[in-house]
Design a protein around this motif. Structure first.
Motif, short mmCIF file in Angstrom:
data_model
loop_
_atom_site.label_atom_id
_atom_site.label_comp_id
_atom_site.label_asym_id
_atom_site.label_seq_id
_atom_site.Cartn_x
_atom_site.Cartn_y
_atom_site.Cartn_z
N VAL A 160 -0.15 -3.07 3.37
CA VAL A 160 -0.35 -3.77 2.10
C VAL A 160 -1.46 -4.80 2.22
CG1 VAL A 160 0.78 -5.22 0.38
CG2 VAL A 160 2.05 -3.38 1.47
N LEU A 161 -1.54 -5.47 3.37
CA LEU A 161 -2.57 -6.50 3.54
C LEU A 161 -3.97 -5.90 3.45
CD1 LEU A 161 -2.51 -9.50 5.89
CD2 LEU A 161 -4.50 -8.00 6.02
N LEU A 162 -4.13 -4.66 3.96
CA LEU A 162 -5.45 -4.02 3.94
C LEU A 162 -5.75 -3.33 2.63
CD1 LEU A 162 -5.32 -2.43 7.50
CD2 LEU A 162 -6.63 -4.45 6.82
N ALA A 163 -4.68 -3.01 1.85
CA ALA A 163 -4.87 -2.23 0.63
C ALA A 163 -5.72 -2.99 -0.39
CB ALA A 163 -3.52 -1.86 0.03
N SER A 164 -6.65 -2.29 -1.00
CA SER A 164 -7.47 -2.79 -2.12
C SER A 164 -8.39 -3.94 -1.74
CB SER A 164 -6.57 -3.24 -3.29
OG SER A 164 -5.74 -2.16 -3.70
N ALA A 165 -8.48 -4.27 -0.45
CA ALA A 165 -9.41 -5.32 -0.04
C ALA A 165 -10.84 -4.84 -0.27
CB ALA A 165 -9.20 -5.69 1.42
N GLN A 166 -11.70 -5.70 -0.86
CA GLN A 166 -13.06 -5.31 -1.18
C GLN A 166 -13.92 -5.16 0.07
OE1 GLN A 166 -14.01 -4.52 -4.33
NE2 GLN A 166 -11.83 -4.81 -4.80
#
Length: 903
Positions: A160-166
């Motif tokens: 979740v922490l890595l998800a959708s990070a720009q």
């Protein structure tokens, strides 16, 4: 992949089965929003078990409000981690208490060592995350030291922490926010697959790894990580900073079998915290300042409240047995009541004195199975010798004469003296050497005539009785604590620092000693320690005692000693073989202590509640047995032979080869310990409960004796090995109840022939106050055969299986097609007796009431031709032993019963 994998940071769950850890709530099932493929997968995983990741689209208003409240307190943790402590408090985590030693080590390291962060290592599938769940559950239940009680365990969800990070910058910002919040709320951050985040193999960028390592180095962050042993050594240890900040804790399959948490190892304490005999010492004290040695049981041996009380009242700590939750303290009499009033204490009892109690291979059937053919292939035939090879037997006694030829070949692998005399390699008293040789000695003359039952097993010599044959509860507890402790107790458990149990492969503990049974087994500190060893996978064999008759020769009932009163212990009485290999003339030695157990606890009204358990579990040859005699060199003899020269066999006068006669349940006990070693060599997957089942089921009921005299019957090594070899080797605590237990659909023939005489097996097991019989006991796997469950807690269910959930079929009669249970039934000569009927000189025990001829009797009333003594009073051999823990009655040890010796 399901939500439990995410909640526990993906891949570490045993069997990859999240349902084992998280409770399913059907009302929580929802369709995930399609934000991204990764988020969708995460949400779908959460739906598998009803533990919902933050779902902005479908959350109900009430849950959204709660989530918003959490986000306002720690928004980053709420988004990128999962509060395992909160899940445990709300019942969302399944109660899972495996890996007891590792949970204990984890709690201890976090509480006492602020410089190191534990990293749980183990191969894939052993359930490393279950240890972290155990930590969260312990914190949620406030069953941790004070410095951990306000902590919360958060599981970092890297997916979740890595998800959708720009970009990497956003990932760094998220990680910094998580670390800052974890530090602020003093969270314990659980990171699965730690080397992927930090270390020489970090996969998420150097800035993230550096940020994480800096937080650790500054002492601002507490972390629990997991990885494999190989990854730890490849990626964590090479990094000098991480190697200094981390501490490896090993999780393995053996530990995974420890299925009950430490605070559930034994039944809860009962009744008054102060034992009756300690109250007597208080009353007899000449002044309030008089001091007494006390065994204090507590959940935390370093509890701050206790430390403050100790300082206030001048209590001195003599020993801490952290693995057992026990302390030896020197206490002013005036402070005992205050200690008992504290919630930090569980029970207080005196530091009671201990004393030792004090050939067979043919009559037990051992010779029949010593060498087994493996068959022939291409004209090459092979055999297996069953002699205990590779099995460790810890003998807690008066020490061993390590120079005696019975132990040649480096058979004694470790020596330690707990008496304070610093004599770890000698046996001035003479009891322990004889006991050790009975279990695992080799014959020093006349071929194999005088060999022990398992002559190639390894011996661990733990000296707890001094040169006079006496010891203390403290010495015994220290020895038991040593077994469960890491080799280096100053360092956490790890693959490089295993427990002594693991290092020496201790599978069996032999205790041919004991004390008068005062406290109920639920309060007795030694009994509770025994329970922890059994739950750790160790078969504990204990002597019943030598008080089966009084000084006039009258039979006594109710004289089982501690720790023989413990249900999980394998309690052994003594049989008299009358010097023959054939078993038709065998009987129960007159001195062998009879059941039931008469230990008790006292309620607030002063009413005593007796345990009244069926004991012993079985009997073995114990009369006039000939094994190794210790000496002190230069013709100096041990104390027993010095005072009783007739016990020296005269077979040889050579130092280090002498043999001596001894009698008693002390001698019968190592015979059973040796037999257990043979079973475990034949089938290493047997649990202690399975060993107990097999030995009892295959035993021979002796004609004319009841269960309070002989338990299930006399040891039958040949039959036990036949049954042990037929048990499946893939059975675990997860095996469904009722599954096939044997490798064949046909159980072994329940008959054995020894010395030309054929007898029928008992085909039953002792269950506390009940007795069960039937083929389903061995053909169908029962729940109570697993680890962490007391076989005596087994009860009958309607599907012909044993359970341990505290319920009982009301009639206790035939259930289904395979098992018969009786709660008022004793068996003599294979006959089932009706309730309240006396057979011969036997008695029947039912519903905790001792009856004879259907009459309810009080303490001290004659039962048949015997007596039951109440209130823990001991009468034997004309000696009142009071609180002493004995090597068993000395008269039985020396004289035994009439009849020739076994040689």
């Amino acid at each position: 992949m399901c939500a439990a994998s995410l909640v526990l940071s993906l891949k570490a769950l045993a069997d990859r089965n999240p349902r084992r850890y998280l409770k399913e709530n059907p009302m929580d099932r929802r369709k995930p929003s399609l934000v991204s493929a990764l988020t969708s997968a995460s949400l779908a995983a959460s739906l598998c078990v009803g533990v919902l990741l933050p779902d902005r689209t479908h959350a109900q208003s009430q849950k959204q409000t709660k989530a918003n409240s959490q986000r306002s307190a720690y928004p980053a943790l709420a988004l990128y981690a999962h509060d395992l402590t909160a899940l445990a408090r709300t019942g969302r985590l399944e109660r899972f208490a495996a890996h007891t030693p590792q949970v204990e080590q984890l709690v201890r390291l976090l509480a006492q060592d602020a410089q190191h962060n534990p990293v749980l290592t183990g191969e894939t599938g052993v359930g490393k995350a279950a240890v972290v769940i155990g930590l969260a559950e312990r914190i949620a239940a406030s069953d941790v030291p004070e410095q951990l009680r306000d902590r919360r365990v958060f599981s970092l969800d890297l997916t979740v922490l890595l998800a959708s990070a720009q970009d990497s910058t956003e990932v760094e910002q998220r990680m910094r926010a998580v670390l800052d919040e974890a530090t602020r709320v003093e969270a314990i951050l659980f990171v699965d697959n730690l080397p992927a985040l930090v270390g020489t193999g970090a996969a998420h960028g150097a800035p993230v790894a550096a940020m994480f390592k800096t937080a650790l180095a500054q002492g601002r962050l507490r972390v629990v990580g997991t990885t494999t042993p190989g990854a730890y050594h490849d990626f964590i240890q090479p990094d000098d900073v991480l190697a200094r900040l981390c501490r490896e804790l090993r999780v393995d399959d053996t530990a995974a079998l420890a299925h009950i948490a430490r605070h559930k190892v034994a039944e809860e304490f009962e009744g008054n915290k102060i034992s009756d005999d300690l109250r007597e010492l208080m009353q007899q004290a000449k002044s309030a300042d008089e001091r007494v040695g006390v065994i204090l049981q507590t959940d935390d041996v370093r509890n701050r409240e206790l430390a403050a009380l100790f300082a206030r009242y001048g209590v001195e700590i003599n020993a801490r047995m952290a693995q057992l939750g026990t302390m030896k303290v020197d206490v002013p009499v005036s402070a005992i009541a205050a200690l008992a009033a504290s919630d930090a204490t569980n029970h207080l009892s005196p530091d009671r004195d201990m004393e030792g109690f004090g050939h067979v291979t043919a009559t037990t059937g051992t010779d029949l199975i010593r060498t087994q053919s493996n068959g022939c292939l291409l004209l090459v035939c092979t055999n297996t010798t069953y002699d205990g090879t590779g099995i460790g037997i810890a003998v807690l006694d008066s020490g061993m004469d390590v120079t005696h030829k019975a132990f040649s070949g480096g058979r004694i692998r470790f020596n330690k003296d707990f008496t304070g005399e610093n004599l770890p390699t000698t046996d001035p008293f003479g009891h322990g050497t004889h006991v050790g040789a009975a279990a695992a000695g080799i014959s020093t003359t006349s071929g194999n005539t005088y060999q022990g039952i398992a002559p190639n097993a390894n011996l661990i010599n733990l000296r707890v009785l001094n040169s006079q044959g006496t010891g203390s509860t403290t010495a015994l507890l220290n020895a038991l604590n040593w077994i469960l402790s890491p080799v280096d107790p100053t360092k956490p458990l790890s693959s490089a620092n295993p427990t002594n149990q693991t290092k020496y492969n201790i599978k069996i503990v032999n205790m041919s000693l004991g004390a008068t049974a005062k406290d109920s087994y639920v309060n007795d500190p030694v009994c509770r320690a025994v329970r922890q060893l059994v739950d750790a996978g160790i078969v504990v064999v204990a002597a019943a005692g030598n008080n089966g008759k009084d000084s006039t020769g009258r039979e006594l009932y109710g004289q089982i000693h501690s720790p023989g009163i413990e249900p999980s212990a394998l309690t052994v009485g003594a049989a008299n073989t009358f010097g023959t290999n054939a078993r038709g003339d065998d009987g129960i030695a007159t001195y062998s202590s009879r059941g039931p157990t008469r230990s008790f606890w006292t309620d607030a009204s002063g009413v005593k509640h007796y345990d009244d358990l069926l004991k012993p579990d079985l009997v073995a040859p114990g009369n006039k047995l000939l094994w190794a005699e210790s000496d002190l060199g230069n013709g100096r003899l041990n104390l027993i032979v010095t005072q009783n020269p007739q016990l020296d066999s005269g077979i040889t006068d050579d130092d280090n080869k002498r043999l001596m006669y001894l009698s008693g349940t002390s001698m019968a006990t190592p015979v059973v310990a040796g037999a257990a070693a043979l079973l475990l060599q034949a089938n290493s997957k047997l649990t202690p409960n399975m060993v107990k089942l097999i030995l009892e089921y295959s035993a021979q009921p002796l004609a004319g004796y009841n269960m309070l005299q002989q338990g299930a019957g006399e040891l039958n090594v040949a039959g036990a090995m036949q049954l042990a070899s037929a048990v499946r080797t893939d059975l675990t605590n997860s095996t469904p109840t009722g599954a096939a237990m044997l490798t064949s659909t046909t159980p072994p023939d329940p008959h054995t022939t020894i010395a030309g005489q054929t007898f029928t097996w008992a085909q039953g097991i002792m269950l506390k106050r009940r007795y069960a019989t039937g083929t389903n006991l061995v053909t169908k796997y029962q729940q109570v055969y697993g680890m962490g469950i007391v076989l005596g807690d087994g009860i009958m269910m309607g599907d012909s299986t044993l359970s341990s959930d505290g319920t009982l079929n009301p009639n206790g009669i035939v259930l289904g097609d395979g098992i018969v249970l009786g709660d008022r039934v004793l068996v003599s000569d294979g006959t089932t007796l009706a309730s309240g009927i006396m057979m011969g000189d036997g008695i029947v025990l039912g519903d905790s009431i001792i009856t004879a001829n259907g009459i309810v009797l009080g303490d001290g009333i004659v039962l048949g031709d015997g007596i039951v003594l109440g209130d823990g009073i001991m009468m034997g051999d004309g000696i009142v032993l009071g609180d002493s823990v004995q090597a068993m009655s000395s008269r039985a040890l020396i004289n035994g019963d009439a009849g020739p010796a076994m040689n």
